[in-house]
Structures are given as structure tokens and as C-alpha cells.
Scaffold this active site. Structure first.
Site, PDB file in Angstrom:
ATOM      1  CG  ASP A 179     121.396  13.928  88.802  1.00 58.35           C
ATOM      2  OD1 ASP A 179     121.341  15.169  88.911  1.00 58.35           O
ATOM      3  OD2 ASP A 179     120.575  13.259  88.143  1.00 58.35           O
ATOM      4  CG  ASN A 236     124.763  20.563  83.677  1.00 56.86           C
ATOM      5  OD1 ASN A 236     125.662  19.896  84.176  1.00 56.86           O
ATOM      6  ND2 ASN A 236     123.509  20.093  83.614  1.00 56.86           N
TER       7      ASN A 236
HETATM    8  C1  IPE Z   1     124.280  15.050  84.771  1.00 57.44           C
HETATM    9  O1  IPE Z   1     123.240  15.474  85.545  1.00 57.44           O
HETATM   10  C2  IPE Z   1     125.373  16.085  84.759  1.00 57.44           C
HETATM   11  C3  IPE Z   1     126.108  16.279  86.013  1.00 57.44           C
HETATM   12  C4  IPE Z   1     125.949  15.597  87.105  1.00 57.44           C
HETATM   13  C5  IPE Z   1     127.104  17.302  85.967  1.00 57.44           C
HETATM   14  P1  IPE Z   1     121.983  16.257  84.922  1.00 57.44           P
HETATM   15  O2  IPE Z   1     121.093  16.563  86.061  1.00 57.44           O
HETATM   16  O3  IPE Z   1     122.461  17.406  84.115  1.00 57.44           O
HETATM   17  O4  IPE Z   1     121.369  15.181  83.955  1.00 57.44           O
HETATM   18  P2  IPE Z   1     119.883  15.035  83.403  1.00 57.44           P
HETATM   19  O5  IPE Z   1     119.453  16.396  82.953  1.00 57.44           O
HETATM   20  O6  IPE Z   1     119.038  14.539  84.539  1.00 57.44           O
HETATM   21  O7  IPE Z   1     119.974  14.032  82.310  1.00 57.44           O
HETATM   22  C1  IPE Z   2     123.765  17.687  89.912  1.00 55.47           C
HETATM   23  O1  IPE Z   2     122.626  18.041  90.601  1.00 55.47           O
HETATM   24  C2  IPE Z   2     124.722  18.837  89.799  1.00 55.47           C
HETATM   25  C3  IPE Z   2     124.870  19.351  88.436  1.00 55.47           C
HETATM   26  C4  IPE Z   2     124.288  18.908  87.373  1.00 55.47           C
HETATM   27  C5  IPE Z   2     125.787  20.467  88.279  1.00 55.47           C
HETATM   28  P1  IPE Z   2     121.354  18.626  89.848  1.00 55.47           P
HETATM   29  O2  IPE Z   2     121.412  20.109  89.950  1.00 55.47           O
HETATM   30  O3  IPE Z   2     121.206  18.078  88.490  1.00 55.47           O
HETATM   31  O4  IPE Z   2     120.204  18.074  90.806  1.00 55.47           O
HETATM   32  P2  IPE Z   2     118.739  17.639  90.380  1.00 55.47           P
HETATM   33  O5  IPE Z   2     118.859  16.611  89.304  1.00 55.47           O
HETATM   34  O6  IPE Z   2     118.050  18.877  89.889  1.00 55.47           O
HETATM   35  O7  IPE Z   2     118.145  17.094  91.628  1.00 55.47           O
HETATM   36 MG    MG Z   3     120.186  16.443  87.774  1.00 53.75          MG
END
Ligand code: IPE
Ligand code: IPE
Ligand code: MG
Length: 239
Positions: free
Chosen positions: A18, A66
Site C-alpha cells: 500500500d 480496487n
Molecule cells: C489494499 O490497499 C489493496 C492492495 C494493496 C492491492 P487499498 O489501498 O485498496 O486498501 P484501503 O482502501 O486503504 O483499505
Molecule cells: C497500493 O497503493 C496499490 C494498489 C492498491 C493497487 P495505493 O494506490 O492504494 O496507494 P495509496 O493508498 O492511495 O497511497
Molecule cells: Mg491504498
């Protein structure tokens, strides 16, 4: 009966990668650029995994939730997935790493899905380690899919309802032969599971770091692993 040192041996690490978006924001670049840097971090992590003697690594790459993101970001992530596989296939082969995927793969766009399936097929006989990409993965979907498969088997008289226990139910999960993760690492400081491996993480040790995923490197991995070896795993026993 498993002895204590076997219980403690780190065999499977699961990671919630994340923070790509926050990394992008901090560096004044697009979210997609953040994801590209995230993919580079994955590449480096795979290279260091053998050093730590980890047999299985599961990476949460795209959740069932996502899809809620902008079309541009989702398409960018899917293109990046194909690019990542194409760029890393040779490394996986050279290092004897088998690629697996967990999730509702059939719903991924065709170009990424074909690339993924091809890499899974080509690396199927590799035995040095296993890299699992959780793609269009959701813990709740996985449990629902397992319940459906079980119900079908009941209808077809392949199994009796009363035969169902934890071990038989597990056989219906996506990758039932993979041992449960011993350690779950989440980057970027969020204290939640976000629907990741709800069944399999029941007794995993959890390590959360504020480091954003694109900055997660070998030294960060070492810190998490050293932390793991300092934990006392109880599995509900030793009262
Ligand atoms: C979890 O991260 C999913 C992945 C890393 C693929 P998210 O960014 O989607 O999770 P939330 O929305 O903060 O719970
Ligand atoms: C994790 O990074 C990657 C995926 C969920 C695919 P994020 O895109 O969720 O990054 P933040 O949480 O917005 O910083
Ligand atoms: Mg995230």
C-alpha cells in the site's frame, strides 16, 4: 505434532503493498507513476527473497474493491501487470520461481490475463520458490467461491455435508496447497486487512510499517523478518 522451531520457521510472507498513491503525491507525479515505482520495488523484493529463505511470497496487487478507482488508474494497473510479468518472466525462470495467481482471474482484461496464464504455465515446474499475485482478490469472494464449490460437490454427491470441517473447507479455497502466511506485512501505516486472505491470516504475525510501498526495500524486509523472529507464536496454546 510440530515442534517450536518448525512453527517459527518463516515459510510464507504475505504483503499488502500500500501507499503508491501517497508516494506519487509526495513526489508530485501521477498515481500511475507511483504504481510504476511500486512495480520496481516488487522486482527488487523478488530478487532479495531467496536471501531470506522464504518459500512463498503473496503480493496483494489488486483487490476486488480496487475496481472502484478511476478507469484510467484501473487500466494503468492492468497494463502494468502485463508489463511486470513480461519483464520478470526471465528472472523467474532463471531463479526457479513458480508464479501463481489468487483471485477471480477470469475477470481481468484479456491481455493481462493471457500474459499471466502464460507465465504461470511456463514456470509451473519451478521449485526454488513461489510468487503468488493476489489479483482481483477479495477474502470474502474467496470464501463465497469456496462455499459455492462445496455446495456443488454436495449436490453431485461428491461430499457429504457432515464431512465438512476446517481442513476440508480449506481444500475449496483458491490455492489450498499453499501453507498459511506466517507473516503479513502492510506498508503505509494503515491498520486494516482490506479484505486480504481473511481465512489464511488467522494466526499470521502482523507487521505494519509507515514506509510507503515504493520505498520498501531489502533493509525494510529484513527489519520485518527480524521482528518476526522476536515474536512468540502461541496459536492459542500454552495458557
Ligand atoms: C489494499 O490497499 C489493496 C492492495 C494493496 C492491492 P487499498 O489501498 O485498496 O486498501 P484501503 O482502501 O486503504 O483499505
Ligand atoms: C497500493 O497503493 C496499490 C494498489 C492498491 C493497487 P495505493 O494506490 O492504494 O496507494 P495509496 O493508498 O492511495 O497511497
Ligand atoms: Mg491504498
Amino acid at each position: 505434532m510440530v515442534n517450536e522451531s518448525q512453527e517459527k520457521q518463516l515459510c510464507h510472507v504475505a504483503l499488502i503493498m500500500d501507499g503508491n498513491g501517497r508516494w506519487a503525491q509526495r513526489h508530485g507525479v501521477s498515481r500511475i507513476e507511483g504504481h510504476k515505482q511500486g512495480a520496481i520495488a516488487v522486482q527488487k523484493l523478488i530478487e532479495s527473497a531467496s536471501e531470506f529463505g522464504i518459500k512463498y511470497i503473496t503480493l496483494y496487487a489488486f483487490s476486488t474493491e480496487n475496481w472502484k478507482r478511476s478507469r484510467e488508474e484501473v487500466n494503468g494497473l492492468m497494463d502494468l501487470l502485463k508489463e511486470f510479468i513480461d519483464n520478470n518472466l526471465e528472472h523467474l525462470q532463471k531463479n526457479g520461481i513458480r508464479l501463481l495467481a489468487s483471485g477471480r482471474i477470469e475477470q481481468l482484461p484479456e491481455h493481462s490475463r493471457e500474459s499471466l496464464k502464460n507465465a504461470i504455465k511456463l514456470t509451473a515446474d519451478n521449485t526454488s520458490g513461489t510468487l503468488i499475485l493476489a489479483l482481483n482478490y477479495g477474502g470474502r469472494s474467496e470464501i463465497c467461491d469456496a462455499a459455492k464449490k462445496f455446495a456443488h460437490d454436495v449436490v453431485k454427491h461428491k461430499i457429504d455435508i457432515d464431512e465438512l470441517d476446517e481442513s476440508r473447507f480449506r481444500d475449496y479455497l483458491y490455492l489450498s496447497e499453499v501453507p498459511d502466511p506466517d507473516l503479513m506485512i502492510r506498508t503505509s501505516g494503515e491498520l486494516r486487512l482490506s479484505n486480504f486472505l481473511l481465512w489464511q491470516l488467522s494466526y499470521a504475525e502482523i507487521y505494519v510499517t509507515d514506509t510507503l510501498w515504493p520505498d520498501f526495500d531489502r533493509d525494510e524486509m529484513k527489519k520485518a523478518i527480524d521482528g518476526y523472529y522476536q515474536r512468540e507464536r502461541r496459536f492459542g496454546g500454552r495458557g
